[in-house]
Design a protein around this motif. Structure first.
Motif, PDB file in Angstrom:
ATOM      1  N   VAL A 101       0.879  -1.275   0.267  1.00  0.00           N
ATOM      2  CA  VAL A 101      -0.018  -0.364   0.314  1.00  0.00           C
ATOM      3  C   VAL A 101       1.245   1.522  -0.090  1.00  0.00           C
ATOM      4  O   VAL A 101       1.309   1.397   0.750  1.00  0.00           O
ATOM      5  CB  VAL A 101      -0.722   0.243   1.230  1.00  0.00           C
ATOM      6  CG1 VAL A 101      -1.736   1.157   1.332  1.00  0.00           C
ATOM      7  CG2 VAL A 101      -1.085  -1.560   1.292  1.00  0.00           C
ATOM      8  N   PRO A 102       0.656   2.153  -1.003  1.00  0.00           N
ATOM      9  CA  PRO A 102       1.505   3.126  -0.882  1.00  0.00           C
ATOM     10  C   PRO A 102       1.481   3.890   0.499  1.00  0.00           C
ATOM     11  O   PRO A 102       0.979   4.289   0.928  1.00  0.00           O
ATOM     12  CB  PRO A 102       1.100   4.167  -1.902  1.00  0.00           C
ATOM     13  CG  PRO A 102       0.089   3.047  -2.890  1.00  0.00           C
ATOM     14  CD  PRO A 102      -0.360   1.743  -2.221  1.00  0.00           C
ATOM     15  N   GLY A 103       3.143   4.299   0.768  1.00  0.00           N
ATOM     16  CA  GLY A 103       3.082   5.045   2.134  1.00  0.00           C
ATOM     17  C   GLY A 103       3.829   6.518   2.076  1.00  0.00           C
ATOM     18  O   GLY A 103       3.223   7.147   1.312  1.00  0.00           O
ATOM     19  N   THR A 104       4.531   6.485   2.921  1.00  0.00           N
ATOM     20  CA  THR A 104       4.982   7.573   2.910  1.00  0.00           C
ATOM     21  C   THR A 104       6.305   7.834   1.881  1.00  0.00           C
ATOM     22  O   THR A 104       6.649   6.826   2.036  1.00  0.00           O
ATOM     23  CB  THR A 104       5.633   8.612   4.417  1.00  0.00           C
ATOM     24  OG1 THR A 104       5.735   7.361   5.466  1.00  0.00           O
ATOM     25  CG2 THR A 104       4.109   8.601   5.686  1.00  0.00           C
ATOM     26  N   GLY A 105       6.805   8.879   1.909  1.00  0.00           N
ATOM     27  CA  GLY A 105       8.033   8.616   1.532  1.00  0.00           C
ATOM     28  C   GLY A 105       8.300   9.736  -0.151  1.00  0.00           C
ATOM     29  O   GLY A 105       9.353   9.601  -0.564  1.00  0.00           O
ATOM     30  N   PHE A 106       6.737  10.130  -0.047  1.00  0.00           N
ATOM     31  CA  PHE A 106       7.235  10.479  -1.869  1.00  0.00           C
ATOM     32  C   PHE A 106       8.163  12.134  -2.259  1.00  0.00           C
ATOM     33  O   PHE A 106       8.566  12.317  -3.310  1.00  0.00           O
ATOM     34  CB  PHE A 106       5.777  11.029  -2.393  1.00  0.00           C
ATOM     35  CG  PHE A 106       4.958   9.566  -2.689  1.00  0.00           C
ATOM     36  CD1 PHE A 106       4.459   9.000  -3.715  1.00  0.00           C
ATOM     37  CD2 PHE A 106       3.646   8.940  -1.850  1.00  0.00           C
ATOM     38  CE1 PHE A 106       4.313   8.145  -4.264  1.00  0.00           C
ATOM     39  CE2 PHE A 106       2.925   7.578  -2.088  1.00  0.00           C
ATOM     40  CZ  PHE A 106       3.491   7.867  -3.077  1.00  0.00           C
ATOM     41  N   ALA A 107       8.123  12.323  -0.628  1.00  0.00           N
ATOM     42  CA  ALA A 107       8.576  13.862  -1.316  1.00  0.00           C
ATOM     43  C   ALA A 107      10.251  13.569  -0.735  1.00  0.00           C
ATOM     44  O   ALA A 107      10.909  14.443  -1.440  1.00  0.00           O
ATOM     45  CB  ALA A 107       8.591  14.772   0.054  1.00  0.00           C
ATOM     46  N   LEU A 108      10.829  12.784  -0.492  1.00  0.00           N
ATOM     47  CA  LEU A 108      12.283  11.701  -0.807  1.00  0.00           C
ATOM     48  C   LEU A 108      11.960  10.532  -1.613  1.00  0.00           C
ATOM     49  O   LEU A 108      13.224  10.194  -2.105  1.00  0.00           O
ATOM     50  CB  LEU A 108      11.973  10.661   0.721  1.00  0.00           C
ATOM     51  CG  LEU A 108      12.526  11.757   2.183  1.00  0.00           C
ATOM     52  CD1 LEU A 108      12.692  10.770   3.163  1.00  0.00           C
ATOM     53  CD2 LEU A 108      13.837  12.743   1.971  1.00  0.00           C
ATOM     54  N   PHE A 109      10.894  10.800  -2.625  1.00  0.00           N
ATOM     55  CA  PHE A 109      11.390  10.138  -4.112  1.00  0.00           C
ATOM     56  C   PHE A 109      11.109   8.381  -3.408  1.00  0.00           C
ATOM     57  O   PHE A 109      11.084   7.470  -4.345  1.00  0.00           O
ATOM     58  CB  PHE A 109      13.096   9.741  -4.585  1.00  0.00           C
ATOM     59  CG  PHE A 109      13.349  11.763  -5.094  1.00  0.00           C
ATOM     60  CD1 PHE A 109      12.563  12.349  -4.588  1.00  0.00           C
ATOM     61  CD2 PHE A 109      14.365  11.490  -5.705  1.00  0.00           C
ATOM     62  CE1 PHE A 109      12.833  13.814  -5.322  1.00  0.00           C
ATOM     63  CE2 PHE A 109      14.911  12.440  -6.090  1.00  0.00           C
ATOM     64  CZ  PHE A 109      14.251  13.967  -5.628  1.00  0.00           C
ATOM     65  N   HIS A 110      10.178   8.542  -2.706  1.00  0.00           N
ATOM     66  CA  HIS A 110      10.119   7.153  -2.998  1.00  0.00           C
ATOM     67  C   HIS A 110       8.547   6.954  -3.326  1.00  0.00           C
ATOM     68  O   HIS A 110       7.850   6.931  -3.145  1.00  0.00           O
ATOM     69  CB  HIS A 110       9.515   6.298  -0.696  1.00  0.00           C
ATOM     70  CG  HIS A 110       9.067   4.681  -1.079  1.00  0.00           C
ATOM     71  ND1 HIS A 110       9.181   4.656   0.496  1.00  0.00           N
ATOM     72  CD2 HIS A 110      10.115   3.911  -0.891  1.00  0.00           C
ATOM     73  CE1 HIS A 110       8.759   3.712   0.784  1.00  0.00           C
ATOM     74  NE2 HIS A 110       9.113   3.261  -0.673  1.00  0.00           N
ATOM     75  N   THR A 111       9.095   6.032  -5.089  1.00  0.00           N
ATOM     76  CA  THR A 111       7.853   5.264  -5.282  1.00  0.00           C
ATOM     77  C   THR A 111       7.659   3.999  -5.559  1.00  0.00           C
ATOM     78  O   THR A 111       6.739   3.903  -6.958  1.00  0.00           O
ATOM     79  CB  THR A 111       7.759   5.874  -6.735  1.00  0.00           C
ATOM     80  OG1 THR A 111       9.129   6.387  -7.611  1.00  0.00           O
ATOM     81  CG2 THR A 111       7.760   8.405  -6.689  1.00  0.00           C
ATOM     82  N   THR A 112       8.343   2.907  -5.042  1.00  0.00           N
ATOM     83  CA  THR A 112       8.239   1.220  -5.094  1.00  0.00           C
ATOM     84  C   THR A 112       7.914   0.969  -4.024  1.00  0.00           C
ATOM     85  O   THR A 112       8.368   1.361  -2.271  1.00  0.00           O
ATOM     86  CB  THR A 112       9.435   1.214  -5.512  1.00  0.00           C
ATOM     87  OG1 THR A 112      10.655   1.472  -4.929  1.00  0.00           O
ATOM     88  CG2 THR A 112       9.335   1.444  -6.918  1.00  0.00           C
ATOM     89  N   PHE A 113       7.016   0.542  -4.051  1.00  0.00           N
ATOM     90  CA  PHE A 113       6.596  -0.338  -2.854  1.00  0.00           C
ATOM     91  C   PHE A 113       6.537  -2.377  -2.998  1.00  0.00           C
ATOM     92  O   PHE A 113       5.688  -2.642  -3.922  1.00  0.00           O
ATOM     93  CB  PHE A 113       5.483   0.030  -1.672  1.00  0.00           C
ATOM     94  CG  PHE A 113       5.143   1.684  -1.937  1.00  0.00           C
ATOM     95  CD1 PHE A 113       5.721   2.276  -1.066  1.00  0.00           C
ATOM     96  CD2 PHE A 113       4.866   2.406  -2.817  1.00  0.00           C
ATOM     97  CE1 PHE A 113       6.066   3.691  -0.293  1.00  0.00           C
ATOM     98  CE2 PHE A 113       4.982   3.817  -2.922  1.00  0.00           C
ATOM     99  CZ  PHE A 113       5.766   4.434  -1.650  1.00  0.00           C
ATOM    100  N   ALA A 114       7.276  -2.751  -1.660  1.00  0.00           N
ATOM    101  CA  ALA A 114       7.840  -4.309  -2.186  1.00  0.00           C
ATOM    102  C   ALA A 114       6.151  -5.091  -1.735  1.00  0.00           C
ATOM    103  O   ALA A 114       6.040  -6.448  -1.968  1.00  0.00           O
ATOM    104  CB  ALA A 114       8.883  -4.485  -2.006  1.00  0.00           C
ATOM    105  N   GLY A 115       5.757  -4.176  -1.045  1.00  0.00           N
ATOM    106  CA  GLY A 115       4.944  -5.420   0.060  1.00  0.00           C
ATOM    107  C   GLY A 115       5.496  -6.018   0.902  1.00  0.00           C
ATOM    108  O   GLY A 115       7.190  -6.187   1.579  1.00  0.00           O
ATOM    109  N   GLN A 116       4.128  -7.487   1.024  1.00  0.00           N
ATOM    110  CA  GLN A 116       5.255  -8.847   2.453  1.00  0.00           C
ATOM    111  C   GLN A 116       5.434  -9.682   1.415  1.00  0.00           C
ATOM    112  O   GLN A 116       4.856 -10.845   1.352  1.00  0.00           O
ATOM    113  CB  GLN A 116       5.145  -9.292   3.287  1.00  0.00           C
ATOM    114  CG  GLN A 116       4.863  -7.742   4.327  1.00  0.00           C
ATOM    115  CD  GLN A 116       5.980  -7.473   4.571  1.00  0.00           C
ATOM    116  OE1 GLN A 116       7.245  -8.334   4.705  1.00  0.00           O
ATOM    117  NE2 GLN A 116       6.393  -6.350   5.464  1.00  0.00           N
TER     118      GLN A 116
END
Length: 735
Positions: A101-116
Motif C-alpha cells: 500500500v503506497p505510504g509516506t516518503g514521496f517527498a524523498l522519492f519513494h515510489t516503489t513499494f514491495a509489500g510482503q
C-alpha cells in the motif's frame, strides 16, 4: 523552489531503471530531461492520483466479482481468484495483507513499494485440508504510469495460474474504476517454469563447460594423489620408510622386466590421447586457479609495468562503487538524502567517477603500443610486420574477449529469467522492454557480441555497460596505423597520435558548446538544481554521444599509445634523467608529480564549485568536457612513467604490491559480470534500501570484495580455459 524541483524530478526517478544502470550518466540525464516537463503538472493532480492508488487493494477486495466479469483472464486464474475471495479469514487476510500500500516518503522519492512477498509465498505452510486447497500464489510486481507522469511500482499477491498480462489487465481495470487513467500497466510475476530454447541452449553450453571442468579437475587431483602415493610421502597411509623403499625397488624391478617385452607402435593413438589430455587440462579449475594466484618474478614476461596491477584493481573498484550507489539509489526509499549527499566532496569522487573508465583506455593503449613494438623487433620486417603477425594480432584479441561476453549474454537470456523465484524486490521487472532480459531478447544481443553497441542507442543495448569494450575494440582495430607510423619514425608516431587527439578534443569542445551539454556528463553537477535551465538534456550529443561514441572517447586511448611509445624509449628517457644534475632532476621530478596531481584533482573535482551553487557558462562547461579526460590521461601517464623510471617511491610500492596481481588478472571478467551480479543482489531485497552513509560504506565494501572473488572464480570457469585453448591450438603448447 529547490524542494519543488526535487519532488518533481523524483516522480520519474524510477523510470527505465535497469536500462540506465549500465552508465550513471544515463540515469542522471533521464531524470533531468523530465524535470522541466514535470514542473508544469498541477500538484493537486499528483496527490489525487496517489490517494486513488492507495485504495486499489480495497477496491479489489470489494469488487473482485465485478472486475473478473469485465476482464479477460483464463478459467483457472478466474477460479483461483474467486476461491481466494471466498476462503477463510486467516488465509484471506494473509493474502491481502501481503499487498503493498503506497505510504509516506514521496517527498524523498519513494515510489516503489514491495509489500510482503514472503508472506504471499508462505500462505500454504501447513497441510490442513482447508489450506491445501488454497491456490498456489506468488508475488507480482505491478508497475504503472498515470497520466500525470507519476510512475509507481506495487508488490502484489496473485495466483500463479494468472499470467503477467492477465494480472496487468486486472489492475488496469481496477485503477480505471478508481478514476486513475494509466498510460501503461506492466506486471512481473513468478510465472511457471518454461524450458525456452535459450534456456535449453544455456543449460547445454554451461553443462558441457562444467562437465569438462569437473572431469579435468578430478583427473588432476587424482593424478596428484597418485604421485604422492608413488613418492611415499602420504603420511596418513601408514607406510613406513623401509616398506616404501622396498616398494620403489619392486617397481624398478618390474620396469626392468618390462623393458624386455616387445614394444608396440601406438603413435597415432598416443598422439590422440596426448592431445585429448592437453585439451582437458585447459579446463582444470585447480590449475587455472593456482596460476592466477601465482606471484611472478620481476623478470617474468608481462611484468614490465607492475604498477598497472594496482591501477587496474583500484579503477575497477571505483567503477563498482559508483554502480553500487546507483543500484542502491534505485532501491532506496530516501533518494533525496542521496541527492543531498552528492554535494559532499567525498561523494563528488563517486559522482564524477567516469575517469575510472578512462584509466583502462590509457592502459590498453599503452600495452598495445609497447607490446606490438617489442614483438615487431623480432620479425623479418620490423617496420611493417607480416600477415601472420597482424592476423594473430586480431585473433588473439577476439579469443580474449568473446567467451566472457557471449557466455554472459547467454546467461542473461537463458538462465536469468528462470531465477524469478528468488527475486522479490521491486527491482525485478523482466516484462519491461528496458529490463536486463528485455534488452538482450531476440537479436538485440548482436551489437554487443560484435562490439558496436556503442554506436546506436547504447543506453538501450544488451548488457549496456560493455560499451567500453566496444570502444576499446574499435580503437584496437585502428591502432596498427599508429604502430606502423611509430616503427617507421618515432616522431611520426607521436605527431599522428597527437593530431587525432587534438581533432577529438576540438570535436568534443564544439559539440558540447553548440548542444549546451552539461559539464562532466552531468555527474557531480547534477545536484545543482539550476543545471536543468543552464544546459540542454534533449539532444543526442548531451545524452549519449559525448559519453559513448568512439569519436569522443579516443583522447585517453591516444594518450596511452603515446605513453607506450615513450616507455619503448625508456632507456633514452632514463639516460636523460641520469645526466641531469641532482637539484634540477629532483625539481623536475617533483614538478611532474605536482603537475600530474593537479591535473587529476581538476579532472575529478572540477564540477565541485558548480555542484554547490556556483555558476558555469555553456562554453566553460564545453571546455571542461573537452579537457577533463585529457587531464586524467596526463595524470595517469605521469604516474606510470615516473614509477617505471624508479621515481615512484611509496606510490609505486603500493600500486606494485603483489596482492593486486590475482585480482588484476581477472579484471576483465569481473567488469563484465559485476553489474549483472549487483542487479541480482538488488532483486533479492524484499524491502527498499534505506540509504545512509554508513549503510552504503559497509554494503559497498562487502560487495566490492565479493564481486572481486566471484570474478576470480568465474574467470577460472570462463576466461582461463579459453586462454589455455588458444595456447594449445595457436601456439601449440600448454602452460
Amino acid at each position: 523552489m529547490f524542494l519543488k524541483f526535487l519532488f518533481f524530478v523524483a516522480l520519474f526517478a524510477v523510470c527505465e531503471t535497469q536500462s540506465q544502470i549500465g552508465n550513471p550518466k544515463v540515469f542522471i540525464r533521464q531524470v533531468q530531461r523530465k524535470a522541466e516537463l514535470l514542473t508544469r503538472i498541477p500538484f493537486d493532480n499528483l496527490t489525487n492520483s496517489v490517494n486513488h492508488v492507495k485504495h486499489v487493494r480495497d477496491h479489489l477486495i470489494k469488487n473482485y466479482d465485478e472486475i473478473l466479469d469485465s476482464v479477460s483472464v483464463n478459467q483457472q486464474c478466474r477460479k483461483d481468484l474467486r476461491d481466494i475471495s471466498s476462503s477463510n479469514f486467516s488465509l484471506n487476510f494473509k493474502f491481502w495483507d501481503s499487498y503493498a500500500v503506497p505510504g509516506t516518503g514521496f517527498a524523498l522519492f519513494h515510489t516503489t513499494f514491495a509489500g510482503q512477498p514472503e508472506e504471499c509465498v508462505n500462505i500454504k505452510l501447513d497441510s490442513s485440508p482447508v489450506q491445501s486447497s488454497f491456490p498456489d500464489s506468488g508475488p507480482f510486481l505491478v508497475t504503472f504510469k498515470v497520466h500525470t507522469g507519476l510512475q509507481l511500482s506495487l508488490g502484489t499477491c496473485m495466483p500463479l495460474s494468472c499470467s503477467n498480462s492477465q494480472v496487468a489487465r486486472v489492475f488496469k481495470y481496477a485503477l480505471h474504476e478508481l478514476g486513475v487513467n494509466t498510460e501503461w500497466v506492466v506486471a512481473d510475476g513468478r510465472e511457471k517454469f518454461e524450458a525456452t530454447g535459450a534456456f535449453i541452449t544455456a543449460v547445454v553450453v554451461f553443462g558441457i563447460i562444467l562437465l569438462l571442468i569437473t572431469v579435468a579437475t578430478t583427473s588432476n587431483m587424482l593424478s596428484k594423489l597418485n604421485e604422492i602415493y608413488k613418492n611415499g610421502i602420504q603420511k596418513d597411509a601408514g607406510y613406513n620408510r623401509e616398506f616404501s623403499v622396498q616398494l620403489d625397488d619392486d617397481r624398478r624391478n618390474e620396469q626392468t622386466v618390462n623393458q624386455d617385452e616387445p614394444i608396440v607402435n601406438l603413435d597415432p593413438v598416443s598422439s590422440f590421447l596426448s592431445l585429448a589430455d592437453r585439451f582437458l587440462k585447459c579446463f582444470d579449475f585447480y590449475a587455472n586457479f593456482t596460476k592466477i594466484l601465482t606471484i611472478p618474478t620481476k623478470s617474468s614476461p608481462g611484468q614490465q609495468f607492475p604498477v598497472l596491477n594496482g591501477i587496474r584493481v583500484l579503477s575497477l573498484g571505483w567503477v563498482m562503487i559508483g554502480h553500487t550507489i546507483l543500484v542502491q539509489t534505485f532501491m532506496s526509499d530516501n533518494f533525496l538524502y542521496v541527492y543531498e549527499r552528492g554535494k559532499n566532496l567525498l561523494f563528488q569522487t563517486i559522482m564524477n567517477g567516469t575517469p575510472s573508465v578512462d584509466s583502462f583506455f590509457v592502459m590498453s593503449g599503452l600495452l598495445v603500443m609497447y607490446g606490438s613494438l617489442k614483438t615487431m623487433e623480432t620479425l623479418p620486417n620490423p617496420t611493417f610486420g607480416n600477415p601472420k603477425f597482424w592476423i594473430m594480432f586480431y585473433v588473439h584479441r577476439l579469443i580474449r574477449l568473446w567467451p566472457t561476453i557471449l557466455l554472459t549474454i547467454l546467461f542473461v537470456v537463458g538462465i536469468f529469467p528462470q531465477l524469478a523465484p528468488v527475486f522479490y524486490s521491486t527491482f525485478y521487472q523482466n516484462e519491461l522492454n528496458t529490463s536486463l532480459v528485455g534488452l538482450c531478447s531476440g537479436t538485440k544481443w548482436m551489437p554487443t557480441a560484435f562490439f558496436f553497441n556503442n554506436l546506436d542507442n547504447p543506453s538501450q543495448s544488451c548488457i549496456n555497460w560493455t560499451w567500453y569494450v566496444a570502444n576499446d575494440v574499435q580503437f584496437f582495430i585502428i591502432s596498427p596505423l599508429f604502430i606502423v607510423a611509430a616503427r617507421m619514425n618515432k616522431l611520426w608516431g607521436y605527431l599522428s597520435i597527437g593530431a587525432v587527439i587534438a581533432v577529438n578534443t576540438l570535436l568534443v569542445l564544439k559539440a558540447s558548446g553548440v548542444n549546451r551539454a552539461p559539464p562532466g556528463d552531468g555527474g557531480g553537477a547534477f545536484v545543482n538544481p539550476d543545471i536543468v535551465n543552464d544546459f540542454d538534456f534533449t539532444t543526442s550529443w548531451a545524452t549519449e554521444r559525448l559519453y559513448f561514441s568512439p569519436y569522443c572517447r579516443f583522447q585517453t586511448y591516444g594518450i596511452g599509445l603515446i605513453l607506450g611509445l615513450a616507455l619503448y624509449q625508456r632507456d633514452q628517457i632514463k639516460s636523460f634523467f641520469d645526466r641531469t644534475p641532482v637539484v634540477p632532476r629532483v625539481a623536475m621530478i617533483w614538478g611532474l608529480w605536482a603537475f600530474g596531481f593537479l591535473c587529476g584533482i581538476i579532472c575529478v573535482y572540477g564540477c565541485y564549485p558548480y555542484a554547490n551553487g556556483g555558476h558555469m557558462g555553456v562554453w566553460a562547461a564545453a571546455f571542461y568536457n573537452a579537457t577533463f579526460r585529457v587531464l586524467w590521461g596526463i595524470f595517469l601517464s605521469i604516474l606510470i612513467l615516473l614509477c617505471n623510471l624508479g621515481y615512484g617511491g611509496v606510490i609505486n610500492d603500493i600500486l606494485s604490491a603483489n596482492f593486486w596481481i590475482p585480482f588484476a588478472r581477472v579484471n576483465y571478467t569481473t567488469y563484465i559480470i559485476h553489474l549483472m551480479l549487483l542487479q541480482m543482489y538488488a532483486m533479492t531485497l524484499e524491502q527498499d534500501f534505506h540509504f545512509t552513509t554508513l549503510n552504503y560504506t559497509l554494503t559497498a565494501s562487502g560487495l566490492l570484495m565479493c564481486l572481486n572473488c566471484l570474478g576470480l572464480v568465474c574467470s577460472c570457469i570462463i576466461e582461463a580455459p579459453f586462454i589455455q585453448l588458444e595456447k594449445l591450438i595457436l601456439v601449440g603448447k600448454m602452460r
